[in-house]
Design an enzyme around this catalytic site. Structure first.
Site, PDB file in Angstrom:
ATOM      1  NE  ARG A  65      -6.139   1.682  -5.626  1.00  0.00           N
ATOM      2  CZ  ARG A  65      -6.154   1.502  -4.317  1.00  0.00           C
ATOM      3  NH1 ARG A  65      -7.293   1.397  -3.704  1.00  0.00           N
ATOM      4  NH2 ARG A  65      -5.038   1.439  -3.633  1.00  0.00           N
ATOM      5  CD  GLU A 102       4.278   4.813   9.715  1.00  0.00           C
ATOM      6  OE1 GLU A 102       3.393   4.885   8.851  1.00  0.00           O
ATOM      7  OE2 GLU A 102       4.245   5.446  10.792  1.00  0.00           O
TER       8      GLU A 102
HETATM    9  P1  AMP Z   1       3.361   4.907  -1.258  1.00  0.00           P
HETATM   10  O1  AMP Z   1       4.332   3.794  -1.492  1.00  0.00           O
HETATM   11  O2  AMP Z   1       3.288   5.343   0.162  1.00  0.00           O
HETATM   12  O3  AMP Z   1       3.565   6.070  -2.221  1.00  0.00           O
HETATM   13  O4  AMP Z   1       1.930   4.316  -1.529  1.00  0.00           O
HETATM   14  C1  AMP Z   1       1.529   4.121  -2.800  1.00  0.00           C
HETATM   15  C2  AMP Z   1       0.511   3.013  -2.916  1.00  0.00           C
HETATM   16  O5  AMP Z   1      -0.337   2.868  -1.776  1.00  0.00           O
HETATM   17  C3  AMP Z   1      -0.365   3.322  -4.083  1.00  0.00           C
HETATM   18  O6  AMP Z   1      -0.342   2.189  -4.915  1.00  0.00           O
HETATM   19  C4  AMP Z   1      -1.726   3.600  -3.513  1.00  0.00           C
HETATM   20  O7  AMP Z   1      -2.656   2.786  -4.152  1.00  0.00           O
HETATM   21  C5  AMP Z   1      -1.678   3.234  -2.055  1.00  0.00           C
HETATM   22  N1  AMP Z   1      -2.007   4.336  -1.136  1.00  0.00           N
HETATM   23  C6  AMP Z   1      -1.179   4.942  -0.257  1.00  0.00           C
HETATM   24  N2  AMP Z   1      -1.805   5.866   0.467  1.00  0.00           N
HETATM   25  C7  AMP Z   1      -3.075   5.889   0.021  1.00  0.00           C
HETATM   26  C8  AMP Z   1      -4.246   6.656   0.374  1.00  0.00           C
HETATM   27  N3  AMP Z   1      -4.232   7.594   1.328  1.00  0.00           N
HETATM   28  N4  AMP Z   1      -5.376   6.403  -0.297  1.00  0.00           N
HETATM   29  C9  AMP Z   1      -5.408   5.466  -1.263  1.00  0.00           C
HETATM   30  N5  AMP Z   1      -4.367   4.714  -1.626  1.00  0.00           N
HETATM   31  C10 AMP Z   1      -3.203   4.921  -0.998  1.00  0.00           C
END
Ligand code: AMP
Length: 178
Positions: A65, A102
């Site tokens: 996105r 994770e």
């Molecule tokens: P993170 O590495 O955990 O910060 O995850 C970031 C990526 O995962 C982003 O590119 C988001 O598109 C996706 N993502 C993580 N958690 C969510 C969520 N609860 N809802 C939508 N997209 C998420």
């Protein structure tokens, strides 16, 4: 909070679809599809993200996105966009970084040929800041290519997951927090 910031934050809140237990039980998935498909929503979010990054000369959009948002922001800023891809999508040669999730690990890649990001001032754009692992890894990847990552901006920040601390000292702007 200025009127504009409050308006964008409210639009984001209103136009995000909450999907419980996706992609796995316990995760509250934030679906930005209605926001991106709404002319006022997309325009307001694009303007607000671009306003955080006036000194950037290249936008890096994170798979997937972040590609849509990054391209829109780049157009507003009058600069180009670089897609930071998930592993295995780009032809060689690539620069890549692998980081821990994770469960297991993930890889991000950018082309090592055809674009030289050394010395570029980059802003990273993504939809959601959750644990911060993706943003931190993308920043390392771009810096390893010689770019300076000036800042990052996301539409939505899930504060309980502590991503902002993980990506520090990189500054992240978010248009809406939950
Ligand atoms: P993170 O590495 O955990 O910060 O995850 C970031 C990526 O995962 C982003 O590119 C988001 O598109 C996706 N993502 C993580 N958690 C969510 C969520 N609860 N809802 C939508 N997209 C998420």
């Amino acid at each position: 909070m200025s009127g504009d910031i409050a308006r964008v934050s409210e639009l984001v809140r209103k136009l995000i679809r909450e999907v419980p237990d996706f992609p796995e039980p316990g995760v509250q998935f934030k679906d930005l599809t209605p926001l991106l498909a709404d002319a006022e929503g997309l325009g307001a979010v694009t303007d607000a993200l671009a306003a955080t990054a006036a000194d950037a000369d290249l936008v890096a959009g994170l798979d997937a996105r972040g590609f849509l948002l990054g391209a829109a922001v780049a157009t507003r800023l009058g600069v180009g966009v670089l897609a930071v891809r998930k592993g295995g999508k780009l032809p060689p040669p690539v620069h890549s970084v692998t980081y821990q999730l994770e469960y297991g690990s993930a890889t991000l890649e950018i082309p090592a040929d055809g674009i030289d990001i050394a010395g570029r001032n980059v802003v990273i754009i993504d939809d959601v800041l959750a644990t911060g692992g993706t943003l931190a890894a993308a920043s390392r990847l771009l810096e390893a290519g010689g770019a300076t990552v000036r800042s990052a901006a996301v539409v939505l920040e899930l504060t309980a997951l502590g991503g902002r601390e993980v990506v520090a000292p990189l500054q992240v702007s978010s248009l809406h927090t939950v």
